[in-house]
Scaffold this motif. Structure first.
Motif, short mmCIF file in Angstrom:
data_model
loop_
_atom_site.label_atom_id
_atom_site.label_comp_id
_atom_site.label_asym_id
_atom_site.label_seq_id
_atom_site.Cartn_x
_atom_site.Cartn_y
_atom_site.Cartn_z
N VAL A 84 -5.11 3.36 20.30
CA VAL A 84 -4.10 2.79 21.20
C VAL A 84 -4.80 2.42 22.50
N LEU A 85 -4.55 1.20 22.97
CA LEU A 85 -5.07 0.69 24.23
C LEU A 85 -3.87 0.11 24.98
N THR A 86 -3.32 0.87 25.91
CA THR A 86 -2.02 0.53 26.48
C THR A 86 -1.93 0.90 27.95
N THR A 87 -0.87 0.44 28.59
CA THR A 87 -0.57 0.84 29.96
C THR A 87 0.38 2.03 29.99
N GLY A 131 -7.47 7.58 18.77
CA GLY A 131 -7.60 7.76 20.21
C GLY A 131 -6.49 7.06 20.95
N TYR A 132 -6.31 7.45 22.20
CA TYR A 132 -5.27 6.89 23.07
C TYR A 132 -5.93 6.60 24.41
N LEU A 133 -6.12 5.33 24.73
CA LEU A 133 -6.79 4.92 25.96
C LEU A 133 -5.83 4.14 26.86
N LEU A 134 -5.85 4.48 28.14
CA LEU A 134 -5.08 3.70 29.10
C LEU A 134 -5.89 2.49 29.52
N LYS A 135 -5.23 1.34 29.59
CA LYS A 135 -5.92 0.13 30.01
C LYS A 135 -6.36 0.29 31.46
N PRO A 136 -7.63 0.07 31.71
CA PRO A 136 -8.13 0.17 33.09
C PRO A 136 -7.56 -0.93 33.97
N VAL A 137 -7.46 -0.65 35.25
CA VAL A 137 -6.92 -1.62 36.20
C VAL A 137 -7.94 -2.70 36.51
N THR A 138 -9.20 -2.33 36.68
CA THR A 138 -10.22 -3.31 37.06
C THR A 138 -11.01 -3.77 35.83
N PHE A 139 -11.55 -4.98 35.92
CA PHE A 139 -12.33 -5.51 34.81
C PHE A 139 -13.61 -4.71 34.60
N VAL A 140 -14.22 -4.24 35.68
CA VAL A 140 -15.45 -3.45 35.56
C VAL A 140 -15.17 -2.19 34.73
N ASP A 141 -14.05 -1.53 35.00
CA ASP A 141 -13.68 -0.34 34.23
C ASP A 141 -13.36 -0.71 32.78
N PHE A 142 -12.75 -1.89 32.59
CA PHE A 142 -12.44 -2.36 31.24
C PHE A 142 -13.73 -2.52 30.43
N VAL A 143 -14.75 -3.08 31.06
CA VAL A 143 -16.05 -3.26 30.40
C VAL A 143 -16.62 -1.90 30.01
#
Length: 138
Positions: A90-93, A110-122
């Motif tokens: 899961v990749l969600t807000t 797994g359960y991942l929160l979508k990062p706010v910044t693109f750098v964190d997303f990478v």
């Protein structure tokens, strides 16, 4: 089609998030094919229609979508004998405890929160790549 190659099915209705995942893959030099579905119904159709059947698959799943949301998709996926072993992250807000509990009850990897910044997303996509290269997936 190379059956050893891991195909990613990204299930997300937000075009910006889809572009962020694709860009994060490029930044991390990940060559895994990405297939996109905008809701759970479309994702089930893609999994069943043969376009990625037989390949190693990982579903990256948003929960908040129209027509069929992520939890409804997981219920349908786990009820289908042909698809029930499909790996899902899961990749969600959604940071709601009830969503996390239900997702894990439906056997997500797994359960991942979508990062706010693109750098964190990478960074998150890079870490996820390390995970799926180390884990034995069907």
């Amino acid at each position: 089609m190379d059956n050893r190659e891991l195909h990613i099915l990204l299930v997300d209705d937000d075009e910006v998030d889809v572009m962020n995942v694709q860009r994060a893959f490029q930044k991390n030099r990940l060559a895994n094919p990405i297939h996109v579905a905008t809701n759970g119904l479309e994702a089930l159709e893609k999994l069943r229609d043969g376009s990625i059947k037989g390949a190693r698959r990982l579903v990256l799943l948003d929960l908040n979508m129209p027509r069929m949301n992520g939890i409804e998709f997981l219920r349908a996926l786990r009820a289908d004998p042909e698809l029930q072993t499909t790996s899902v992250v899961v990749l969600t807000t959604s940071n709601e405890d009830r969503d996390k509990v239900e997702a894990y009850r439906l056997n997500v990897a797994g359960y991942l929160l979508k990062p706010v910044t693109f750098v964190d997303f990478v960074d998150v996509m890079g870490t996820l790549n390390k995970y799926w290269t180390l884990v034995e997936m069907p």
